[in-house]
Design a protein around this motif. Sequence first.
Motif, PDB file in Angstrom:
ATOM      1  N   TYR A 133     -36.826 -24.603  17.528  1.00 23.79           N
ATOM      2  CA  TYR A 133     -35.561 -24.592  16.794  1.00 23.79           C
ATOM      3  C   TYR A 133     -34.409 -24.203  17.714  1.00 23.79           C
ATOM      4  O   TYR A 133     -33.320 -24.781  17.654  1.00 23.79           O
ATOM      5  N   ALA A 134     -34.634 -23.211  18.564  1.00 21.90           N
ATOM      6  CA  ALA A 134     -33.583 -22.759  19.474  1.00 21.90           C
ATOM      7  C   ALA A 134     -33.187 -23.857  20.450  1.00 21.90           C
ATOM      8  O   ALA A 134     -31.997 -24.076  20.715  1.00 21.90           O
ATOM      9  N   VAL A 135     -34.170 -24.580  20.994  1.00 20.14           N
ATOM     10  CA  VAL A 135     -33.882 -25.680  21.919  1.00 20.14           C
ATOM     11  C   VAL A 135     -33.119 -26.792  21.214  1.00 20.14           C
ATOM     12  O   VAL A 135     -32.178 -27.380  21.762  1.00 20.14           O
ATOM     13  N   GLU A 136     -33.494 -27.098  19.975  1.00 20.35           N
ATOM     14  CA  GLU A 136     -32.848 -28.178  19.232  1.00 20.35           C
ATOM     15  C   GLU A 136     -31.450 -27.796  18.747  1.00 20.35           C
ATOM     16  O   GLU A 136     -30.588 -28.648  18.562  1.00 20.35           O
ATOM     17  N   LEU A 137     -31.217 -26.509  18.561  1.00 21.08           N
ATOM     18  CA  LEU A 137     -29.913 -26.040  18.089  1.00 21.08           C
ATOM     19  C   LEU A 137     -28.925 -25.854  19.238  1.00 21.08           C
ATOM     20  O   LEU A 137     -27.718 -25.904  19.039  1.00 21.08           O
TER      21      LEU A 137
END
Length: 425
Positions: A133-137
């Motif tokens: 999620y952090a990478v995609e956000l």
Amino acid sequence: MPVSTRRALLALGGGNAVEWYDWMVYGLLASSIGPQFFPSSNPLSSTMSALAVFAVGFAARPLGAVVFGRIADRAGRKGVMLFSIGSMVSTSLVITVTPTHAAIGTWAGVILLLCRIVQGVSTGIEAPLNSTYAVELAPEGHTARFGAIMGMYVQVGIVGASLVCFGVSSVMSQDALDSWGWRIPFAIGALAGGVFLWLRRALPETLESPHDDTDTKDDAEDAAPAGPWAELARRKLALLTIVFVVAGAQAINYTWTTGLPNLARTTHHEDSSAVFAITTLSGVLVGCLYPLVGRIADRSRISRTFWISRLATAALVFIVLVYQGPGLTRFTVVMLLGAPVLAFTMGLYNTVAATLMPMHCRVTGVGIGYAVGVAGFGGTAPYVLLWFQDHGAAAAFPVYVAVLCLLSVLLYRLAFARGAVRAGD
């Protein structure tokens, strides 16, 4: 950073902090929990039994990764996030009220084991889902920074566990702590988890995030319908790399956050309050270093920062040999000198793992690699540390961890050379 992004990071990271808090509280209090659920004439045996349950919980992580990873990759991230923290909150509550062996016999240990298995399933999906999620956000050029923010929240959970244990042990006697006081930190974790469970209801979905620029045209072709094992079979090297990237990081992490504190309290009979205070101070130092790790990695390239810091870790892990006998000064030196090592190791490994898989199978791939790495090498580290110590072979433990670190660098360099790294460079 937009307000909506900050709120998303708070809900995501706060829930992750609670997961780690609940997980680490058990590890820190293993020497108090062991005699209550696995009584023995030898206190070390009871503690090792409790740590064995700690390790079994890790063995359940692959189940969470396989089952819920596929759901997150196909149906979306949000629902799985709610399940993850919800199951952790409910089982922490059960542990809080479960009677001991003296009251219900072996059923006490069975209930404890079942709760830890459910928590293992929960953390088996929570950690890879958070890094995904952090990478995609993250906006372009800030991948490592967002990964470091998640690392900071993890550290909040770890430090929070140490701080609460320190507080509880400071206001009650050792007998009271061992008898019933160990339940208080679990109750606090359950209450805090309920707050972040509510906050996560507003999280946006990132499965088709426009910020994700890691999927190339070849990845799009790979995303054609295929079974999960067929997809991962095409990425064997990336999956194996994730296993050892995680293994090296978590072996270091659990050595410092669980193994050494339990060694101090059980084998060397150090004062519990002092041990928890030193562990908390070390954790705070690690957390303060995370922003620096993220900035360095984004400016100097994630890949370069990873392999250089991991090689340094392989050498510096030998400082555990300083603490071979009673002495709070030596324990403090080892815990504080290990803080920078832990910061660079834990601040990067989640981001590195997430960049080894494309979006359409990222949670599953990272989850399986993470679960195997943690179950095989991370969760067992405290037990292995105490086992080597108990058998007069303490010097073998840092060699074991250093080998894991070197293998992670070798595999990552090979994966990078073959184009398996998909973001951050």
